[in-house]
Design a protein around this motif. Structure first.
Motif, PDB file in Angstrom:
ATOM      1  N   ARG A  83       0.828  -1.198   0.000  1.00 24.92           N
ATOM      2  CA  ARG A  83       0.000   0.000   0.000  1.00 24.92           C
ATOM      3  C   ARG A  83       0.872   1.261   0.000  1.00 24.92           C
ATOM      4  O   ARG A  83       2.022   1.243   0.414  1.00 24.92           O
ATOM      5  CB  ARG A  83      -0.916   0.008   1.214  1.00 24.92           C
ATOM      6  N   ASN A  84       0.266   2.321  -0.491  1.00 26.94           N
ATOM      7  CA  ASN A  84       0.882   3.658  -0.461  1.00 26.94           C
ATOM      8  C   ASN A  84       2.146   3.714  -1.313  1.00 26.94           C
ATOM      9  O   ASN A  84       3.269   3.799  -0.817  1.00 26.94           O
ATOM     10  CB  ASN A  84       1.196   4.095   0.978  1.00 26.94           C
ATOM     11  N   ILE A  85       1.940   3.672  -2.620  1.00 32.47           N
ATOM     12  CA  ILE A  85       3.036   3.720  -3.599  1.00 32.47           C
ATOM     13  C   ILE A  85       2.831   4.980  -4.434  1.00 32.47           C
ATOM     14  O   ILE A  85       1.803   5.129  -5.110  1.00 32.47           O
ATOM     15  CB  ILE A  85       3.032   2.476  -4.515  1.00 32.47           C
ATOM     16  N   PHE A  86       3.795   5.886  -4.401  1.00 35.97           N
ATOM     17  CA  PHE A  86       3.644   7.181  -5.050  1.00 35.97           C
ATOM     18  C   PHE A  86       4.795   7.439  -6.017  1.00 35.97           C
ATOM     19  O   PHE A  86       5.964   7.369  -5.634  1.00 35.97           O
ATOM     20  CB  PHE A  86       3.599   8.300  -4.011  1.00 35.97           C
ATOM     21  N   LEU A  87       4.456   7.757  -7.263  1.00 34.66           N
ATOM     22  CA  LEU A  87       5.446   8.155  -8.262  1.00 34.66           C
ATOM     23  C   LEU A  87       5.113   9.570  -8.726  1.00 34.66           C
ATOM     24  O   LEU A  87       3.967   9.853  -9.106  1.00 34.66           O
ATOM     25  CB  LEU A  87       5.437   7.211  -9.462  1.00 34.66           C
ATOM     26  N   GLU A  88       6.113  10.441  -8.716  1.00 38.23           N
ATOM     27  CA  GLU A  88       5.911  11.838  -9.081  1.00 38.23           C
ATOM     28  C   GLU A  88       7.091  12.351  -9.907  1.00 38.23           C
ATOM     29  O   GLU A  88       8.240  12.058  -9.620  1.00 38.23           O
ATOM     30  CB  GLU A  88       5.759  12.692  -7.812  1.00 38.23           C
ATOM     31  N   ASN A  89       6.784  13.095 -10.946  1.00 36.25           N
ATOM     32  CA  ASN A  89       7.820  13.674 -11.816  1.00 36.25           C
ATOM     33  C   ASN A  89       8.726  12.580 -12.379  1.00 36.25           C
ATOM     34  O   ASN A  89       9.936  12.562 -12.150  1.00 36.25           O
ATOM     35  CB  ASN A  89       8.661  14.716 -11.068  1.00 36.25           C
ATOM     36  N   VAL A  90       8.115  11.667 -13.116  1.00 35.56           N
ATOM     37  CA  VAL A  90       8.841  10.550 -13.726  1.00 35.56           C
ATOM     38  C   VAL A  90       8.772  10.696 -15.242  1.00 35.56           C
ATOM     39  O   VAL A  90       7.681  10.852 -15.809  1.00 35.56           O
ATOM     40  CB  VAL A  90       8.252   9.192 -13.287  1.00 35.56           C
ATOM     41  N   GLU A  91       9.933  10.647 -15.884  1.00 35.42           N
ATOM     42  CA  GLU A  91      10.000  10.757 -17.344  1.00 35.42           C
ATOM     43  C   GLU A  91      10.661   9.499 -17.905  1.00 35.42           C
ATOM     44  O   GLU A  91      11.782   9.155 -17.516  1.00 35.42           O
ATOM     45  CB  GLU A  91      10.802  11.988 -17.762  1.00 35.42           C
ATOM     46  N   VAL A  92       9.957   8.839 -18.821  1.00 36.46           N
ATOM     47  CA  VAL A  92      10.437   7.577 -19.378  1.00 36.46           C
ATOM     48  C   VAL A  92      10.392   7.661 -20.898  1.00 36.46           C
ATOM     49  O   VAL A  92       9.331   7.894 -21.489  1.00 36.46           O
ATOM     50  CB  VAL A  92       9.573   6.391 -18.889  1.00 36.46           C
ATOM     51  N   GLU A  93      11.521   7.449 -21.544  1.00 36.24           N
ATOM     52  CA  GLU A  93      11.581   7.503 -23.003  1.00 36.24           C
ATOM     53  C   GLU A  93      11.115   6.200 -23.646  1.00 36.24           C
ATOM     54  O   GLU A  93      10.385   6.217 -24.632  1.00 36.24           O
ATOM     55  CB  GLU A  93      13.005   7.836 -23.462  1.00 36.24           C
ATOM     56  N   ASN A  94      11.534   5.086 -23.111  1.00 32.46           N
ATOM     57  CA  ASN A  94      11.168   3.779 -23.662  1.00 32.46           C
ATOM     58  C   ASN A  94      10.730   2.877 -22.522  1.00 32.46           C
ATOM     59  O   ASN A  94      11.546   2.359 -21.767  1.00 32.46           O
ATOM     60  CB  ASN A  94      12.350   3.160 -24.413  1.00 32.46           C
ATOM     61  N   GLY A  95       9.407   2.704 -22.415  1.00 33.80           N
ATOM     62  CA  GLY A  95       8.827   2.012 -21.265  1.00 33.80           C
ATOM     63  C   GLY A  95       8.891   0.510 -21.294  1.00 33.80           C
ATOM     64  O   GLY A  95       8.461  -0.140 -20.346  1.00 33.80           O
ATOM     65  N   GLY A  96       9.382  -0.092 -22.367  1.00 32.75           N
ATOM     66  CA  GLY A  96       9.510  -1.539 -22.392  1.00 32.75           C
ATOM     67  C   GLY A  96       8.187  -2.231 -22.666  1.00 32.75           C
ATOM     68  O   GLY A  96       7.282  -1.693 -23.299  1.00 32.75           O
ATOM     69  N   GLU A  97       8.054  -3.440 -22.133  1.00 31.77           N
ATOM     70  CA  GLU A  97       6.862  -4.253 -22.416  1.00 31.77           C
ATOM     71  C   GLU A  97       5.607  -3.653 -21.793  1.00 31.77           C
ATOM     72  O   GLU A  97       4.533  -3.665 -22.386  1.00 31.77           O
ATOM     73  CB  GLU A  97       7.094  -5.675 -21.910  1.00 31.77           C
ATOM     74  N   TYR A  98       5.752  -3.138 -20.566  1.00 28.91           N
ATOM     75  CA  TYR A  98       4.611  -2.537 -19.865  1.00 28.91           C
ATOM     76  C   TYR A  98       5.019  -1.178 -19.291  1.00 28.91           C
ATOM     77  O   TYR A  98       6.137  -1.021 -18.810  1.00 28.91           O
ATOM     78  CB  TYR A  98       4.147  -3.417 -18.705  1.00 28.91           C
ATOM     79  N   GLY A  99       4.071  -0.246 -19.308  1.00 24.73           N
ATOM     80  CA  GLY A  99       4.294   0.972 -18.551  1.00 24.73           C
ATOM     81  C   GLY A  99       4.181   0.670 -17.071  1.00 24.73           C
ATOM     82  O   GLY A  99       5.144   0.796 -16.314  1.00 24.73           O
ATOM     83  N   ILE A 100       2.993   0.223 -16.643  1.00 24.70           N
ATOM     84  CA  ILE A 100       2.717  -0.155 -15.261  1.00 24.70           C
ATOM     85  C   ILE A 100       2.199  -1.591 -15.262  1.00 24.70           C
ATOM     86  O   ILE A 100       1.254  -1.916 -15.989  1.00 24.70           O
ATOM     87  CB  ILE A 100       1.666   0.771 -14.619  1.00 24.70           C
ATOM     88  N   LEU A 101       2.815  -2.435 -14.429  1.00 30.25           N
ATOM     89  CA  LEU A 101       2.420  -3.844 -14.338  1.00 30.25           C
ATOM     90  C   LEU A 101       2.199  -4.189 -12.870  1.00 30.25           C
ATOM     91  O   LEU A 101       3.144  -4.186 -12.077  1.00 30.25           O
ATOM     92  CB  LEU A 101       3.512  -4.730 -14.940  1.00 30.25           C
ATOM     93  N   ILE A 102       0.943  -4.444 -12.503  1.00 32.88           N
ATOM     94  CA  ILE A 102       0.612  -4.757 -11.116  1.00 32.88           C
ATOM     95  C   ILE A 102      -0.185  -6.055 -11.073  1.00 32.88           C
ATOM     96  O   ILE A 102      -1.201  -6.193 -11.768  1.00 32.88           O
ATOM     97  CB  ILE A 102      -0.197  -3.624 -10.465  1.00 32.88           C
ATOM     98  N   ARG A 103       0.264  -6.969 -10.246  1.00 30.02           N
ATOM     99  CA  ARG A 103      -0.462  -8.220 -10.060  1.00 30.02           C
ATOM    100  C   ARG A 103      -0.634  -8.461  -8.565  1.00 30.02           C
ATOM    101  O   ARG A 103       0.249  -8.989  -7.893  1.00 30.02           O
ATOM    102  CB  ARG A 103       0.285  -9.383 -10.718  1.00 30.02           C
ATOM    103  N   GLY A 104      -1.756  -8.013  -8.028  1.00 34.90           N
ATOM    104  CA  GLY A 104      -2.046  -8.212  -6.619  1.00 34.90           C
ATOM    105  C   GLY A 104      -2.777  -9.519  -6.377  1.00 34.90           C
ATOM    106  O   GLY A 104      -2.779 -10.424  -7.212  1.00 34.90           O
ATOM    107  N   ARG A 105      -3.412  -9.617  -5.228  1.00 31.28           N
ATOM    108  CA  ARG A 105      -4.190 -10.803  -4.843  1.00 31.28           C
ATOM    109  C   ARG A 105      -5.641 -10.384  -4.604  1.00 31.28           C
ATOM    110  O   ARG A 105      -5.900  -9.320  -4.030  1.00 31.28           O
ATOM    111  CB  ARG A 105      -3.627 -11.419  -3.560  1.00 31.28           C
TER     112      ARG A 105
END
Length: 479
Positions: free
Chosen positions: A415-437
């Motif tokens: 819990r409580n995951i914060f991303l701020e001011n992030v710059e990505v040129e080549n994000g790969g296979e996934y931008g955001i990949l989350i697999r919870g339960r």
């Protein structure tokens, strides 16, 4: 860390209105996004750094040459290192000086109030004779404590210690020493050779951990294939690692375990062997990693807190960790939490870092499962520049498995995951990949001022409460 009433109300409203379980592209309104935040976490990061005690040393110098060292790559100076460190400690502390030259040694054991200082163009090469690392000492392997070969540089229950300077520590591990024990052909393993996964090694240690066998009875070392860590301060206070370069590690490079007040500053890790993580704080608190270069064969930084029953037995979380002004090149992940994380991780601050390599798999990663369990919370990332990653910018996985069945009865909490001011040129296979339960969804993930370009799949999210987006663009689409 206090959460405002406004935060709580906004968050509860999200729960009532939205559900993003098994949702490929979760959305949230701009109005909701502005309500989801902690009170200035970066002030807390500043306070952590300010309060970390950096060791100070007496001015007296103990030159290893005065204790019989030989600047030779073939003649061992082990006795000289020991004598100089003993003399320094007995005198009340100071600097053990390693002058310009190449020195061969076995393990180095630091003592309180000793600063092991390498001059520029000094290189300490460590023996590849495994018997030099005996007798066994109290150490750890992948989150499990036991008695094993000594780390190359080791300190046990010491205070005010340092390794500093502009020289190089060369572990001399390679495909003909240490690395083949990993069981991987690319690191020199040949079919039929002994390896760490043989029944007498990892399976036996894991069984001891599950049974609760006392650590002092978990004796391995000679006749077994557990590679030692490079630098391990174990139950130490006030540790400084500054300026030096680490190369060719047998296993994890810097492993402060059960330690408090640790500073890792302007260090270079260039080591591409198996499990060559750059820095792995474990059960450790108040850690500052700054200005470092990581070019590794595994995770650049991986925050740990014990594996399975051992992590629950120890019961110490890793917390108050600040990572800033670092450069991450090759590695499985830039800043990672897990997978040995049963004791939990909290209050991690990652700011003003650069990550860029075709061989960097993820930027920010959290990995656990229901055997590991653990609570991972309050992870803050700001001002991150990513050139390219292979798999994902942010990956959270609660189904992590590498050694057989990893299902158990210990549901992880993230819990409580914060991303701020992030710059990505080549994000790969996934931008955001989350697999919870389904039983324990990932909660309170927020992205603010995040731009990810060229991700094959913008979002893949499973069992996660609605991600909150504020001024976030992935592949040109605003979320």
């Amino acid at each position: 860390m206090k959460v405002s009433l406004k935060f709580a109300c906004g968050f509860l409203m999200c729960l009532l209105v939205l559900s993003c379980k098994n949702q490929s592209e979760p959305v949230a309104s701009e109005e909701t996004a502005t309500d989801l935040s902690f009170d200035d976490p970066w002030k807390q990061a500043d306070e952590i750094v300010k309060n970390i005690k950096i060791p100070q040393f007496r001015d007296e110098v103990f030159n290893i040459m005065d204790y019989g060292a030989t600047a030779s790559a073939t003649t061992s100076s082990s006795a000289a290192f020991k004598a100089a460190i003993d003399a320094c400690a007995n005198a009340g502390g100071g600097k053990v000086l390693v002058p310009k030259g190449v020195y061969l040694t076995g393990p180095i054991h630091l003592k309180s109030n000793v600063n092991l200082h390498l001059e520029e163009e000094a290189e300490v090469r460590f023996s590849t004779n495994t018997s030099d690392y005996l007798p066994v000492v109290h150490t750890s392997y992948e989150g499990m404590e036991f008695m094993n070969y000594s780390p190359l540089i080791y300190a046990y229950q010491q205070k005010n210690i340092a390794v500093t300077g502009k020289g190089t520590f060369n572990g001399q591990a390679g495909n003909d020493s240490w690395w083949p024990w990993s069981g991987k052909e690319e690191y020199g393993y040949k079919e039929g050779d002994v390896r760490q996964h043989d029944d007498a090694n990892l399976p036996r240690l894991s069984e001891m951990v599950e049974k609760g066998t006392p650590v002092e009875e978990r004796v391995f070392g000679e006749g077994h294939q557990f590679r030692p860590t490079f630098f391990e301060p174990f139950e130490c206070e006030n540790v400084l690692i500054e300026g030096v370069t680490f190369r060719n590690a047998p296993f994890w490079v810097m492993h402060p375990i059960k330690s408090n007040n640790v500073t890792v500053k302007d260090v270079s890790v260039i080591s591409h062997g198996p499990n060559n993580d750059g820095c792995n704080p474990e059960y450790s608190k108040n850690v500052h990693i700054t200005g470092c270069l990581f070019d590794t064969g595994d995770d650049c930084i991986a925050i740990k807190s014990g594996r399975d029953n051992d992590g629950r037995r120890v019961g110490i979380s890793s917390e108050n960790i600040v990572v800033e002004n670092c450069t991450m090149k090759d590695g499985h992940g830039g800043v990672v939490m897990g997978s040995e994380i049963s004791g939990g991780v909290r209050n991690v601050y990652v700011r003003n870092n650069t990550m860029n390599s075709p061989n960097l798999d993820r930027a920010i990663r959290i990995k656990t499962n229901t055997r590991r369990g653990g609570t991972i919370e309050n992870i803050f990332v700001k001002d991150l520049k990513v050139g390219q990653v292979k798999e994902a910018v942010l990956k959270i996985n609660t189904h992590y498995a590498i050694y057989g069945n990893q299902e158990g009865e210990f549901m992880p909490v993230i819990r409580n995951i914060f991303l701020e001011n992030v710059e990505v040129e080549n994000g790969g296979e996934y931008g955001i990949l989350i697999r919870g339960r389904e039983e324990s969804p990932v909660t309170n993930v927020k992205l603010k001022n995040v731009t990810i370009k060229n991700a094959e799949v913008p979002l893949k999210v499973e069992h996660c409460e609605p991600i909150v987006f504020e001024n976030t663009v992935i592949n040109g689409k605003k979320y």
